[in-house]
Design an enzyme around this catalytic site. Sequence first.
Site, PDB file in Angstrom:
ATOM      1  N   LEU A  71       0.690  -1.129  -0.087  1.00  0.00           N
ATOM      2  CA  LEU A  71       0.058  -0.059  -0.074  1.00  0.00           C
ATOM      3  C   LEU A  71       0.897   1.305   0.148  1.00  0.00           C
TER       4      LEU A  71
ATOM      5  N   ASP B 251       5.509  -5.624   2.670  1.00  0.00           N
ATOM      6  CA  ASP B 251       6.433  -5.131   1.592  1.00  0.00           C
ATOM      7  C   ASP B 251       7.189  -6.564   0.886  1.00  0.00           C
TER       8      ASP B 251
ATOM      9  N   ALA C 259       5.685  -2.990  -7.840  1.00  0.00           N
ATOM     10  CA  ALA C 259       6.719  -2.239  -8.531  1.00  0.00           C
ATOM     11  C   ALA C 259       6.319  -0.868  -8.091  1.00  0.00           C
ATOM     12  N   GLU C 260       7.531  -0.025  -8.102  1.00  0.00           N
ATOM     13  CA  GLU C 260       7.313   1.294  -8.527  1.00  0.00           C
ATOM     14  C   GLU C 260       7.121   1.453  -9.955  1.00  0.00           C
ATOM     15  N   SER C 261       6.235   2.164 -10.546  1.00  0.00           N
ATOM     16  CA  SER C 261       5.967   2.136 -11.900  1.00  0.00           C
ATOM     17  C   SER C 261       6.009   3.252 -12.566  1.00  0.00           C
TER      18      SER C 261
ATOM     19  N   THR D 232       7.912  -5.211 -18.649  1.00  0.00           N
ATOM     20  CA  THR D 232       7.341  -3.803 -19.589  1.00  0.00           C
ATOM     21  C   THR D 232       7.991  -4.051 -20.768  1.00  0.00           C
ATOM     22  N   ASP D 233       7.615  -3.464 -21.989  1.00  0.00           N
ATOM     23  CA  ASP D 233       8.248  -3.043 -23.036  1.00  0.00           C
ATOM     24  C   ASP D 233       9.484  -2.103 -22.997  1.00  0.00           C
ATOM     25  N   GLU D 234       9.192  -1.182 -21.849  1.00  0.00           N
ATOM     26  CA  GLU D 234      10.400  -0.193 -21.737  1.00  0.00           C
ATOM     27  C   GLU D 234      11.756  -0.746 -21.548  1.00  0.00           C
TER      28      GLU D 234
ATOM     29  N   TYR E  93      13.604   3.741 -14.049  1.00  0.00           N
ATOM     30  CA  TYR E  93      12.495   2.630 -13.787  1.00  0.00           C
ATOM     31  C   TYR E  93      12.727   1.605 -14.888  1.00  0.00           C
TER      32      TYR E  93
ATOM     33  N   LYS F 138      13.403  -2.535 -13.909  1.00  0.00           N
ATOM     34  CA  LYS F 138      12.855  -3.525 -14.609  1.00  0.00           C
ATOM     35  C   LYS F 138      13.578  -4.444 -15.404  1.00  0.00           C
TER      36      LYS F 138
ATOM     37  N   ASN G 262      -0.754   0.117 -20.560  1.00  0.00           N
ATOM     38  CA  ASN G 262      -2.222  -0.277 -20.403  1.00  0.00           C
ATOM     39  C   ASN G 262      -3.129   1.021 -20.037  1.00  0.00           C
TER      40      ASN G 262
ATOM     41  N   HIS H 271      13.169  11.153 -22.520  1.00  0.00           N
ATOM     42  CA  HIS H 271      11.932  10.663 -23.193  1.00  0.00           C
ATOM     43  C   HIS H 271      12.064   9.706 -24.116  1.00  0.00           C
TER      44      HIS H 271
HETATM   45  P1  NAD Z   1       0.908   0.750  -9.782  1.00  0.00           P
HETATM   46  O1  NAD Z   1       1.893   1.700  -9.643  1.00  0.00           O
HETATM   47  O2  NAD Z   1      -0.475   1.199 -10.311  1.00  0.00           O
HETATM   48  O3  NAD Z   1       0.731  -0.380  -8.724  1.00  0.00           O
HETATM   49  C1  NAD Z   1       1.861  -0.759  -8.051  1.00  0.00           C
HETATM   50  C2  NAD Z   1       1.324  -1.791  -6.703  1.00  0.00           C
HETATM   51  O4  NAD Z   1       2.564  -2.032  -6.161  1.00  0.00           O
HETATM   52  C3  NAD Z   1       0.688  -0.775  -5.712  1.00  0.00           C
HETATM   53  O5  NAD Z   1      -0.400  -1.411  -5.218  1.00  0.00           O
HETATM   54  C4  NAD Z   1       1.608  -0.475  -4.697  1.00  0.00           C
HETATM   55  O6  NAD Z   1       1.129  -0.615  -3.407  1.00  0.00           O
HETATM   56  C5  NAD Z   1       2.344  -2.057  -4.720  1.00  0.00           C
HETATM   57  N1  NAD Z   1       3.696  -1.895  -4.219  1.00  0.00           N
HETATM   58  C6  NAD Z   1       5.025  -1.068  -4.701  1.00  0.00           C
HETATM   59  N2  NAD Z   1       6.048  -1.386  -3.994  1.00  0.00           N
HETATM   60  C7  NAD Z   1       5.495  -2.434  -3.218  1.00  0.00           C
HETATM   61  C8  NAD Z   1       6.344  -3.294  -2.329  1.00  0.00           C
HETATM   62  N3  NAD Z   1       7.520  -3.051  -2.149  1.00  0.00           N
HETATM   63  N4  NAD Z   1       5.814  -4.366  -1.819  1.00  0.00           N
HETATM   64  C9  NAD Z   1       4.634  -4.738  -2.015  1.00  0.00           C
HETATM   65  N5  NAD Z   1       3.906  -3.903  -2.957  1.00  0.00           N
HETATM   66  C10 NAD Z   1       4.447  -2.728  -3.546  1.00  0.00           C
HETATM   67  O7  NAD Z   1       1.375   0.005 -11.025  1.00  0.00           O
HETATM   68  P2  NAD Z   1       1.031  -0.748 -12.348  1.00  0.00           P
HETATM   69  O8  NAD Z   1       0.764   0.477 -13.398  1.00  0.00           O
HETATM   70  O9  NAD Z   1      -0.560  -1.501 -11.779  1.00  0.00           O
HETATM   71  O10 NAD Z   1       1.844  -1.841 -12.815  1.00  0.00           O
HETATM   72  C11 NAD Z   1       2.016  -3.205 -12.232  1.00  0.00           C
HETATM   73  C12 NAD Z   1       2.889  -3.802 -12.885  1.00  0.00           C
HETATM   74  O11 NAD Z   1       3.096  -3.981 -14.277  1.00  0.00           O
HETATM   75  C13 NAD Z   1       4.506  -3.214 -12.553  1.00  0.00           C
HETATM   76  O12 NAD Z   1       5.429  -4.175 -12.340  1.00  0.00           O
HETATM   77  C14 NAD Z   1       4.832  -2.552 -13.989  1.00  0.00           C
HETATM   78  O13 NAD Z   1       6.261  -2.269 -14.103  1.00  0.00           O
HETATM   79  C15 NAD Z   1       4.195  -3.271 -15.011  1.00  0.00           C
HETATM   80  N6  NAD Z   1       3.800  -2.774 -16.126  1.00  0.00           N
HETATM   81  C16 NAD Z   1       3.100  -1.734 -16.095  1.00  0.00           C
HETATM   82  C17 NAD Z   1       2.190  -1.265 -17.397  1.00  0.00           C
HETATM   83  C18 NAD Z   1       1.460   0.012 -17.259  1.00  0.00           C
HETATM   84  O14 NAD Z   1       0.889   0.393 -18.478  1.00  0.00           O
HETATM   85  N7  NAD Z   1       0.844   0.466 -16.184  1.00  0.00           N
HETATM   86  C19 NAD Z   1       2.641  -1.803 -18.733  1.00  0.00           C
HETATM   87  C20 NAD Z   1       3.610  -2.816 -18.610  1.00  0.00           C
HETATM   88  C21 NAD Z   1       3.974  -3.402 -17.395  1.00  0.00           C
HETATM   89  O1  DAU Z   2       5.134   0.810 -21.731  1.00  0.00           O
HETATM   90  C1  DAU Z   2       5.082   0.292 -20.536  1.00  0.00           C
HETATM   91  C2  DAU Z   2       5.022   1.395 -19.436  1.00  0.00           C
HETATM   92  O2  DAU Z   2       3.934   2.353 -19.618  1.00  0.00           O
HETATM   93  C3  DAU Z   2       4.939   0.832 -18.250  1.00  0.00           C
HETATM   94  O3  DAU Z   2       5.920   0.089 -17.834  1.00  0.00           O
HETATM   95  C4  DAU Z   2       5.064   2.069 -17.075  1.00  0.00           C
HETATM   96  O4  DAU Z   2       4.804   1.359 -15.904  1.00  0.00           O
HETATM   97  C5  DAU Z   2       3.897   2.959 -17.430  1.00  0.00           C
HETATM   98  O5  DAU Z   2       3.621   3.863 -16.351  1.00  0.00           O
HETATM   99  C6  DAU Z   2       3.958   3.336 -18.861  1.00  0.00           C
HETATM  100  O6  DAU Z   2       4.972   4.293 -18.933  1.00  0.00           O
HETATM  101  P1  DAU Z   2       4.961   5.744 -19.809  1.00  0.00           P
HETATM  102  O7  DAU Z   2       5.998   6.652 -19.306  1.00  0.00           O
HETATM  103  O8  DAU Z   2       4.816   5.492 -21.282  1.00  0.00           O
HETATM  104  O9  DAU Z   2       3.563   6.160 -19.307  1.00  0.00           O
HETATM  105  P2  DAU Z   2       3.026   7.718 -18.809  1.00  0.00           P
HETATM  106  O10 DAU Z   2       1.575   7.571 -18.752  1.00  0.00           O
HETATM  107  O11 DAU Z   2       3.616   8.469 -17.731  1.00  0.00           O
HETATM  108  O12 DAU Z   2       3.278   8.587 -20.094  1.00  0.00           O
HETATM  109  C7  DAU Z   2       2.941   8.278 -21.380  1.00  0.00           C
HETATM  110  C8  DAU Z   2       3.514   9.181 -22.561  1.00  0.00           C
HETATM  111  O13 DAU Z   2       2.709  10.670 -22.063  1.00  0.00           O
HETATM  112  C9  DAU Z   2       4.732   9.551 -22.297  1.00  0.00           C
HETATM  113  O14 DAU Z   2       5.213   9.801 -23.690  1.00  0.00           O
HETATM  114  C10 DAU Z   2       4.772  10.838 -21.591  1.00  0.00           C
HETATM  115  C11 DAU Z   2       3.675  11.483 -21.736  1.00  0.00           C
HETATM  116  N1  DAU Z   2       2.972  12.293 -20.783  1.00  0.00           N
HETATM  117  C12 DAU Z   2       3.156  11.815 -19.432  1.00  0.00           C
HETATM  118  C13 DAU Z   2       2.424  12.791 -18.429  1.00  0.00           C
HETATM  119  C14 DAU Z   2       2.057  11.964 -17.195  1.00  0.00           C
HETATM  120  C15 DAU Z   2       2.861  13.696 -20.806  1.00  0.00           C
HETATM  121  O15 DAU Z   2       2.976  14.211 -21.866  1.00  0.00           O
HETATM  122  N2  DAU Z   2       2.201  14.535 -19.790  1.00  0.00           N
HETATM  123  C16 DAU Z   2       2.174  13.769 -18.689  1.00  0.00           C
HETATM  124  O16 DAU Z   2       1.668  14.553 -17.732  1.00  0.00           O
END
Ligand code: NAD
Ligand code: DAU
Length: 343
Positions: A35, A59, A83-85, A125-127, A153, A157, A183, A279
Amino acid sequence: MTIIVTGGAGFIGSNFVFHMLKNHPEDRIICLDKLTYAGNLSTLAPVMNQSNFRFVKDDICDREAVYRLFEEEHPDIVVNFAAESHVDRSIETPEIFLQTNIIGTAVLMDACRKYGIRRYHQVSTDEVYGDLPLDRPDLFFTEETPIHTSSPYSSSKASADLLVMAYHRTYELPVTISRCSNNYGPYHFPEKLIPLMIVNALHDKPLPVYGEGLNVRDWLYVEDHCKAIDLVIHNGRVGEVYNIGGHNEMRNIDIVKLICNALGKPESLITHVADRKGHDMRYAIDPTKIHNELGWLPETKFADGIEQTIDWYLHHQEWWETIISGEYQNYYDKMYGNRAVLV
Ligand code: NAD
Ligand code: DAU
């Protein structure tokens, strides 16, 4: 089967918990989540009292707590979403990303080695592949694309992915990795592009587009990601990586304009601000392998998914109002308060 879902109080993790409880009612789902600012217990309220669901606040880096949970639950599968995301936060404070994303992954896998496991799945992640140039639309990330990261980040990963493969080779841990594109959908934390723009637009606040907004992301509806992980943990081959993405590339600026139009807000809210450091220009996944091996295809068209998502934010104001009224304000002021506006 007993399945530990770490990070299940976050965006994708919570959607996965709901998906599994609905589609595999015979399984027991244990959500392990620290959390952090990104975890939200209220998200899980609808399933909290379900007999085949348990929430544990801990944790993943806390070895004692993780081992205790394994002793209590004897999980068959671990799916690691925790994860920290957020890329922008990783640029400000890299260390917590190394701690949770790398050390946390190692602790979970050590527990799997100690107590035994049928499958450890790493949600990546694709990153980890870095980025692609805008002038080469013929290029896509495949599972063979070299790791080439840009941000703290994505580096954390990628490090975790390397460790996962090392545990497979060295200890024969039965692992899989999935690497997904961006997503979108319900419960997306409003620091990320789509929910941030929806929330700001609803408040008639400036919509901060980094640079010219020409960066391209490959957007996938979150439920399609959950279905793909479900397939990988059940039918994916041990030791394999699966890319997940929907061939749905869009420029940031077009997404933001679409949100303005959908909400009836003027595009004059769009404010071009200083770019993100380092970026990434373009992400684009080739999902051929998961399609050929596991029959996965994205089911939600972007036009439908974004409409459902905007509708969800309109009808769940309380969920995001609670978030943005707290610590989020300090975050927002720090990240956007002094950011240069481009003209
Ligand atoms: P999010 O930041 O919304 O959620 C992360 C969750 O992990 C939170 O509930 C947080 O409390 C928990 N958490 C963080 N540190 C923790 C710790 N030390 N121990 C236990 N719990 C902990 O992230 P998300 O966007 O749901 O992404 C989930 C996973 O998917 C991540 O591993 C991210 O790298 C991966 N991913 C995300 C995306 C995307 O577009 N969001 C795309 C590809 C992969
Ligand atoms: O590709 C998968 C990844 O997608 C995941 O691994 C990450 O956890 C997830 O956060 C996401 O990363 P991005 O950096 O692509 O997502 P974000 O929503 O932060 O940004 C999407 C794009 O929009 C990026 O090019 C930056 C831009 N952006 C983002 C924010 C927050 C803006 O232009 N303005 C903004 O305020």
